[in-house]
Design a protein around this motif. Structure first.
Motif, PDB file in Angstrom:
ATOM      1  N   GLY A  41     -15.962  79.393  46.181  1.00 56.28           N
ATOM      2  CA  GLY A  41     -14.896  80.075  46.049  1.00 56.28           C
ATOM      3  C   GLY A  41     -13.733  79.085  46.669  1.00 56.28           C
ATOM      4  N   GLY A  42     -12.482  79.168  45.882  1.00 53.15           N
ATOM      5  CA  GLY A  42     -11.294  78.561  46.661  1.00 53.15           C
ATOM      6  C   GLY A  42     -10.763  79.196  47.662  1.00 53.15           C
ATOM      7  N   TYR A  43     -11.007  80.450  48.222  1.00 50.95           N
ATOM      8  CA  TYR A  43     -10.257  80.825  49.341  1.00 50.95           C
ATOM      9  C   TYR A  43     -10.927  80.397  50.689  1.00 50.95           C
ATOM     10  N   VAL A  44     -12.113  79.410  50.491  1.00 51.13           N
ATOM     11  CA  VAL A  44     -12.913  78.983  51.746  1.00 51.13           C
ATOM     12  C   VAL A  44     -12.016  77.847  52.157  1.00 51.13           C
ATOM     13  N   MET A  45     -11.371  77.134  51.219  1.00 49.96           N
ATOM     14  CA  MET A  45     -10.539  75.837  51.548  1.00 49.96           C
ATOM     15  C   MET A  45      -9.349  76.119  51.889  1.00 49.96           C
ATOM     16  N   ILE A  46      -8.601  77.475  52.072  1.00 49.67           N
ATOM     17  CA  ILE A  46      -7.171  77.450  52.321  1.00 49.67           C
ATOM     18  C   ILE A  46      -6.810  77.346  53.814  1.00 49.67           C
ATOM     19  N   PRO A  47      -7.637  77.629  54.753  1.00 45.81           N
ATOM     20  CA  PRO A  47      -7.034  77.299  56.250  1.00 45.81           C
ATOM     21  C   PRO A  47      -7.012  75.842  56.402  1.00 45.81           C
ATOM     22  N   ILE A  48      -8.256  74.933  55.628  1.00 46.08           N
ATOM     23  CA  ILE A  48      -8.041  73.631  55.960  1.00 46.08           C
ATOM     24  C   ILE A  48      -6.872  72.918  54.919  1.00 46.08           C
ATOM     25  N   MET A  49      -6.611  73.458  53.904  1.00 48.67           N
ATOM     26  CA  MET A  49      -5.492  72.951  53.226  1.00 48.67           C
ATOM     27  C   MET A  49      -4.229  73.317  54.014  1.00 48.67           C
ATOM     28  N   MET A  50      -4.062  74.336  54.553  1.00 53.27           N
ATOM     29  CA  MET A  50      -2.872  74.699  55.259  1.00 53.27           C
ATOM     30  C   MET A  50      -2.668  73.778  56.512  1.00 53.27           C
ATOM     31  N   ASP A  51      -3.728  73.580  57.172  1.00 47.27           N
ATOM     32  CA  ASP A  51      -3.547  72.609  58.307  1.00 47.27           C
ATOM     33  C   ASP A  51      -3.065  71.016  58.124  1.00 47.27           C
ATOM     34  N   GLU A  52      -3.723  70.491  56.747  1.00 47.19           N
ATOM     35  CA  GLU A  52      -3.432  69.235  56.207  1.00 47.19           C
ATOM     36  C   GLU A  52      -1.895  69.195  55.814  1.00 47.19           C
ATOM     37  N   LEU A  53      -1.614  70.258  54.802  1.00 49.54           N
ATOM     38  CA  LEU A  53      -0.112  70.236  54.389  1.00 49.54           C
ATOM     39  C   LEU A  53       1.035  70.423  55.443  1.00 49.54           C
ATOM     40  N   VAL A  54       0.618  71.317  56.321  1.00 45.98           N
ATOM     41  CA  VAL A  54       1.721  71.699  57.675  1.00 45.98           C
ATOM     42  C   VAL A  54       1.736  70.438  58.580  1.00 45.98           C
ATOM     43  N   ASN A  55       0.698  69.692  58.756  1.00 47.09           N
ATOM     44  CA  ASN A  55       0.578  68.497  59.719  1.00 47.09           C
ATOM     45  C   ASN A  55       1.276  67.355  58.883  1.00 47.09           C
ATOM     46  N   ASN A  56       1.220  67.200  57.535  1.00 44.97           N
ATOM     47  CA  ASN A  56       2.213  65.947  56.896  1.00 44.97           C
ATOM     48  C   ASN A  56       3.446  66.586  56.811  1.00 44.97           C
ATOM     49  N   ASN A  57       3.849  67.747  57.205  1.00 45.66           N
ATOM     50  CA  ASN A  57       5.217  68.357  56.842  1.00 45.66           C
ATOM     51  C   ASN A  57       5.608  68.315  55.425  1.00 45.66           C
ATOM     52  N   TRP A  58       4.540  68.771  54.852  1.00 43.36           N
ATOM     53  CA  TRP A  58       4.829  68.939  53.160  1.00 43.36           C
ATOM     54  C   TRP A  58       5.561  70.338  52.827  1.00 43.36           C
ATOM     55  N   ALA A  59       4.995  71.277  53.699  1.00 45.26           N
ATOM     56  CA  ALA A  59       5.085  72.813  53.608  1.00 45.26           C
ATOM     57  C   ALA A  59       5.048  73.454  54.827  1.00 45.26           C
ATOM     58  N   THR A  60       5.563  74.589  54.914  1.00 50.83           N
ATOM     59  CA  THR A  60       5.457  75.436  55.942  1.00 50.83           C
ATOM     60  C   THR A  60       4.536  76.312  55.608  1.00 50.83           C
ATOM     61  N   VAL A  61       3.929  77.057  56.955  1.00 50.75           N
ATOM     62  CA  VAL A  61       3.083  78.120  56.676  1.00 50.75           C
ATOM     63  C   VAL A  61       3.583  79.275  55.818  1.00 50.75           C
ATOM     64  N   SER A  62       4.613  79.825  55.740  1.00 49.30           N
ATOM     65  CA  SER A  62       5.386  80.793  54.923  1.00 49.30           C
ATOM     66  C   SER A  62       5.247  80.230  53.529  1.00 49.30           C
ATOM     67  N   GLU A  63       5.555  79.030  53.121  1.00 51.44           N
ATOM     68  CA  GLU A  63       5.504  78.621  51.789  1.00 51.44           C
ATOM     69  C   GLU A  63       4.238  78.657  51.266  1.00 51.44           C
ATOM     70  N   LEU A  64       3.259  78.086  52.330  1.00 50.77           N
ATOM     71  CA  LEU A  64       1.913  78.174  51.770  1.00 50.77           C
ATOM     72  C   LEU A  64       1.126  79.483  51.407  1.00 50.77           C
ATOM     73  N   THR A  65       1.677  80.299  52.250  1.00 53.00           N
ATOM     74  CA  THR A  65       1.306  81.639  52.057  1.00 53.00           C
ATOM     75  C   THR A  65       1.656  82.387  50.757  1.00 53.00           C
ATOM     76  N   ASP A  66       3.116  81.978  50.400  1.00 53.64           N
ATOM     77  CA  ASP A  66       3.607  82.528  49.291  1.00 53.64           C
ATOM     78  C   ASP A  66       2.737  81.776  47.825  1.00 53.64           C
ATOM     79  N   ILE A  67       2.519  80.468  47.901  1.00 56.45           N
ATOM     80  CA  ILE A  67       1.997  79.711  47.030  1.00 56.45           C
ATOM     81  C   ILE A  67       0.466  80.358  46.761  1.00 56.45           C
ATOM     82  N   VAL A  68      -0.184  80.574  47.870  1.00 53.79           N
ATOM     83  CA  VAL A  68      -1.562  81.021  47.926  1.00 53.79           C
ATOM     84  C   VAL A  68      -1.529  82.662  47.076  1.00 53.79           C
TER      85      VAL A  68
END
Length: 73
Positions: free
Chosen positions: A23-50
């Motif tokens: 399932g895709g929900y398993v990768m959400i925390p890892i994806m959030m860490d990667e994208l926030v660390n690269n400064n591509w998105a904020t946690v709030s933006e990622l939450t909205d996208i998910v």
């Protein structure tokens, strides 16, 4: 259009692919860490996208990838 950014984003999702088995929900925390660390998105933006990806028909992982690609692009 910055092709290098899209290649980096594709590499992040390639790293996440083995963790998405079951399932895709398993990768959400890892994806959030990667994208926030690269400064591509904020946690709030990622939450909205998910949240939008979960409401749309189809796979959560693919819908999130489309939303994130649009946001990063």
């Amino acid at each position: 259009m910055n092709v290098g950014r899209f290649v980096e984003l594709a590499m992040i999702f390639a790293k996440l692919y083995p963790f998405s088995f079951g399932g895709g929900y398993v990768m959400i925390p890892i994806m959030m860490d990667e994208l926030v660390n690269n400064n591509w998105a904020t946690v709030s933006e990622l939450t909205d996208i998910v949240a939008l990806a979960g409401m749309a028909p189809g796979s959560v992982a693919i819908n999130a990838a489309i939303g994130l690609g649009y946001k990063v692009g």
